[in-house]
Design an enzyme around this catalytic site. Sequence first.
Site, PDB file in Angstrom:
ATOM      1  N   ASP A 199     -18.246   9.924  -0.456  1.00 54.04           N
ATOM      2  CA  ASP A 199     -17.696   8.669   0.070  1.00 54.04           C
ATOM      3  C   ASP A 199     -16.786   9.018   1.250  1.00 54.04           C
ATOM      4  OD1 ASP A 199     -16.099   6.495   0.623  1.00 54.04           O
ATOM      5  OD2 ASP A 199     -15.626   6.035  -1.465  1.00 54.04           O
ATOM      6  N   GLN A 202     -12.764   6.628   3.944  1.00 51.02           N
ATOM      7  CA  GLN A 202     -11.451   6.939   4.522  1.00 51.02           C
ATOM      8  C   GLN A 202     -11.540   8.044   5.562  1.00 51.02           C
ATOM      9  OE1 GLN A 202      -8.326   5.636   4.366  1.00 51.02           O
ATOM     10  NE2 GLN A 202      -9.299   3.984   3.225  1.00 51.02           N
ATOM     11  N   LYS A 225     -13.662   0.395   8.934  1.00 46.27           N
ATOM     12  CA  LYS A 225     -12.545   1.338   8.814  1.00 46.27           C
ATOM     13  C   LYS A 225     -12.516   2.331   9.965  1.00 46.27           C
ATOM     14  CE  LYS A 225     -11.776   0.728   3.947  1.00 46.27           C
ATOM     15  NZ  LYS A 225     -11.755   1.296   2.602  1.00 46.27           N
ATOM     16  N   CYS A 363      -7.752  -0.694  -5.224  1.00 46.47           N
ATOM     17  CA  CYS A 363      -9.120  -0.544  -5.746  1.00 46.47           C
ATOM     18  C   CYS A 363      -9.351   0.827  -6.369  1.00 46.47           C
ATOM     19  CB  CYS A 363     -10.170  -0.791  -4.662  1.00 46.47           C
ATOM     20  SG  CYS A 363     -10.121  -2.420  -3.961  1.00 46.47           S
TER      21      CYS A 363
HETATM   22  C1  LIG Z   1     -12.556   1.082   1.660  1.00 47.05           C
HETATM   23  C2  LIG Z   1     -13.134   2.096   0.773  1.00 47.05           C
HETATM   24  C3  LIG Z   1     -14.334   1.874   0.103  1.00 47.05           C
HETATM   25  C4  LIG Z   1     -15.062   0.552   0.147  1.00 47.05           C
HETATM   26  O1  LIG Z   1     -15.430   0.198   1.429  1.00 47.05           O
HETATM   27  P1  LIG Z   1     -16.053  -1.267   1.704  1.00 47.05           P
HETATM   28  O2  LIG Z   1     -15.978  -1.388   3.180  1.00 47.05           O
HETATM   29  O3  LIG Z   1     -15.154  -2.242   0.991  1.00 47.05           O
HETATM   30  O4  LIG Z   1     -17.429  -1.275   1.177  1.00 47.05           O
HETATM   31  C5  LIG Z   1     -14.836   2.883  -0.678  1.00 47.05           C
HETATM   32  N1  LIG Z   1     -14.207   4.064  -0.771  1.00 47.05           N
HETATM   33  C6  LIG Z   1     -13.061   4.318  -0.138  1.00 47.05           C
HETATM   34  C7  LIG Z   1     -12.436   5.670  -0.275  1.00 47.05           C
HETATM   35  C8  LIG Z   1     -12.477   3.349   0.653  1.00 47.05           C
HETATM   36  O5  LIG Z   1     -11.316   3.606   1.264  1.00 47.05           O
END
Ligand SMILES: *Cc1c(COP(=O)(O)O)cnc(C)c1O
Length: 405
Positions: A199, A202, A225, A363
């Site tokens: 993932d 960030q 982001k 989250c």
């Molecule tokens: C923001 C975020 C997500 C989710 O991203 P979305 O744009 O809401 O799909 C997943 N993982 C991390 C580490 C994040 O910061």
Amino acid sequence: MFDVEKIRADFPILSTEVYGKPLVYLDNGATTQKPLCVLDRIMHAYECENGNIHRGVHYLSEIATDRHEKARARVARFIGAEDSAEIVFTRGTTESINLVARTLPDFICKPGDEILVTGMEHHSNIVPWQIACERLGLKLRVIPVLDNGELDYSALNNLLNKKTKIVACTAVSNVLGTVNNLEPIVTTAHTVGAYVLVDCAQAIAHSHIDVKAINADFIAFSGHKVYAPNGIGVLWGRREILEIMPPFMGGGEMIDRVTFDKTTYNKLPYKFEAGTPDYIGSLALAEAFDYIERLGFDNIIAHEHHLLDYAINKISAIDGVRQIGTASKRSGVISFVVDGVHPYDIGTMLDKLGIAVRTGHHCAEPLIDRFSIPGTVRASFAMYNTLSEVDTFIAGLDKVLTILR
Ligand SMILES: *Cc1c(COP(=O)(O)O)cnc(C)c1O
């Protein structure tokens, strides 16, 4: 030279006033603001280049298709992917992870197999795997987080075994700012034959993501982001795995031939792109990457490191503030709690001073529970933040705490 004032002029929203005070935007971990060139790119596309892609024979459709496919190649180049067919456009990180979690486990897992995540994942890198576990009778296991906010790498050998089929791990924690050491995770996972998804939601705005260097099997991130609009995201996957995975959603674009007896699927990446894609978001994302590279990504990274170090030093000097996450390698984020004061109260009072931070569980509830706290206050940085904004934030925090304590 990195001229932050010049960069700020590229972001119209940064001159907003909040309750009569200049905005200090420190919620970049939730979403980043957009530079004019990205906004202009969207405008220009709707003004001059709008026609549904891949279908029309007409001029606008062909232009839009060409731009969209060039954007895909641009995205591939930004993350070091050689084959742009490995770039699947999605709505964001969440959809990218769901795409994999809905299709891959069904194909490679049998009941009793295991999926491994870490204790610092965002809900979007936990819940899709839990759903897969429920659907297929799999077990979700978790790499623990140490008190300093680093992963417990010593647990890897115990957690990974022949039953582990997928490892899903964040590159950077959105709560702690911890930069994970992906190398031992990827290597150990591959040793037992598991696939790895990273993932990068960030990480993408704050570090060079190179799919070859990371050597995982999937990488997910969101455009919003990284200075691009909402609604566009990316899943990168290795071609040989994407080839064998069944489609995620059905619809237009993703098919080769449809009859009521049998439907065959389109080639990569279209097999995973059902429906009209966000062919304007893709151009805007490519523009954001151009913008970053025009400024020099290394300059941005150096500036943000400087900001973070400066902020960490200043905040450490405030009495009673306890940072959550003190890993040796951190990026973009400071999280903290103040004993006896609820994070929400700090956040709402900072807002009245024009300072935008985020409070709560971000989250990542299991991580917040791990630290036995109600949530944190999080300040997160982007290329356009300044040292003087950090000063304003620290002074504001001081003031708020004097009132609240
Ligand atoms: C923001 C975020 C997500 C989710 O991203 P979305 O744009 O809401 O799909 C997943 N993982 C991390 C580490 C994040 O910061």
